[in-house]
Design a protein around this motif. Structure first.
Motif, short mmCIF file in Angstrom:
data_model
loop_
_atom_site.label_atom_id
_atom_site.label_comp_id
_atom_site.label_asym_id
_atom_site.label_seq_id
_atom_site.Cartn_x
_atom_site.Cartn_y
_atom_site.Cartn_z
N HIS A 1 10.72 -32.62 16.39
CA HIS A 1 11.74 -33.24 17.02
C HIS A 1 12.43 -32.33 18.04
O HIS A 1 12.90 -32.68 19.33
N GLU A 2 12.30 -31.07 17.77
CA GLU A 2 13.05 -30.27 18.98
C GLU A 2 12.08 -30.15 20.29
O GLU A 2 12.63 -30.05 21.35
N SER A 3 10.71 -30.20 20.09
CA SER A 3 9.86 -30.33 21.11
C SER A 3 10.01 -31.47 21.87
O SER A 3 10.15 -31.36 23.14
N PHE A 4 9.94 -32.46 21.10
CA PHE A 4 10.42 -33.96 21.86
C PHE A 4 11.59 -33.95 22.55
O PHE A 4 11.59 -34.35 23.73
N ALA A 5 12.80 -33.39 22.06
CA ALA A 5 14.00 -33.39 22.61
C ALA A 5 13.84 -32.58 23.99
O ALA A 5 14.42 -32.92 25.01
N ARG A 6 13.27 -31.51 23.81
CA ARG A 6 13.11 -30.35 24.90
C ARG A 6 12.40 -31.12 26.06
O ARG A 6 12.75 -31.08 27.05
N LEU A 7 11.21 -31.65 25.87
CA LEU A 7 10.11 -32.17 26.74
C LEU A 7 10.77 -33.53 27.48
O LEU A 7 10.62 -33.73 28.44
N ASN A 8 11.95 -34.04 26.88
CA ASN A 8 12.42 -35.32 27.30
C ASN A 8 13.99 -35.08 27.86
O ASN A 8 14.55 -35.88 28.42
N LYS A 9 14.11 -34.01 27.72
CA LYS A 9 15.36 -33.26 28.38
C LYS A 9 16.61 -34.19 27.70
O LYS A 9 17.56 -34.35 28.51
#
Length: 241
Positions: A164-172
């Motif tokens: 989730h953290e990576s998904f949130a980061r990549l989707n800004k």
């Protein structure tokens, strides 16, 4: 089957360091192969202000089922989603109440695609108030209901948070500066700032040396540092340690 510690550490490192959504999706795609499970799903559920994105997440389910689920708007009636939005506790799908015609239709159709005889969903709450679900399924109906359940919850809840953290980061979805260090990442970085080496940090925290290296590696990545000393300096400057 539970993921061996070394493979788990490599998976977490790959998830954290993923630079694109396709790269993160590819990591999710190999997860069942490494774990012996049938499917793994990361389902982004949005925030109260903005419920969903064009990219709802990643699933190793058959593409035909994912397309049908999205086109039919099943997210609006899915009891898995409803349970995940109102609770932070892990749950098995066998615990759900399926009582509306729409829900019965959803689960009847899903059986055509062999999604698994057992499923465990782990709610995830993000730093920006966003909601998500991390789900694993198995061909064995009692995989998650026996004494190993606590171990599945422990391991896959950790994976779900990192995905989730990576998904949130990549989707800004959240500003880069709001990315926080976990408790273990903070502890390892703080001890490193005191001059302790990896072996000494491991002894102090009762962790393995590979685990310490992983936590420091993730801390460096989150802080945008190329070295542990650089991460320490940034952590001190930002008041994180």
């Amino acid at each position: 089957m539970l993921i061996p510690p070394r493979i788990m550490q490599d998976l977490i490192a790959a998830i954290v360091e993923s630079k694109t959504l396709p790269e993160l999706k590819a990591i999710m795609a190999v997860l069942p192969l490494k774990s012996g499970l049938q499917h793994a799903v990361y389902h982004y559920l949005g925030t109260p202000a903005k419920p969903l994105l064009d990219i709802p997440g990643f699933a190793t389910y058959p593409d035909e089922w994912v397309t049908r689920y999205l086109e039919n708007g099943y997210v609006q009636v899915d009891p898995v989603v409803r349970r995940g939005l109102r609770s932070i506790l892990p749950f098995e799908w066998s615990e759900l109440t399926i009582d509306t015609p729409e829900q019965k239709k959803l689960f009847t159709e899903s059986q055509e695609f062999d999604l698994g005889k057992a499923a465990l969903s782990l709610p995830v709450r993000g730093l920006g108030g966003e909601n998500a679900l991390f789900t694993i399924t198995s061909e064995a109906p009692d995989t998650f209901s026996g004494p190993q359940r606590v171990n599945y919850v422990r391991d896959y809840q950790v994976l779900g948070v990192y995905v989730h953290e990576s998904f949130a980061r990549l989707n800004k979805l959240i500003p880069e500066q709001t990315m926080e260090l976990s408790r273990r990442e903070t502890q390892c970085l703080k001890l490193a700032s005191e001059g302790l080496l990896g072996k000494e940090i491991a002894h102090r925290l009762k962790l393995s040396e590979p685990a310490v290296r992983l936590y420091l590696r993730i801390a460096r990545h989150k802080l945008g540092a190329s070295s542990t000393s650089g991460a320490v300096a940034l952590g001190v400057r930002r008041g994180l340690i």
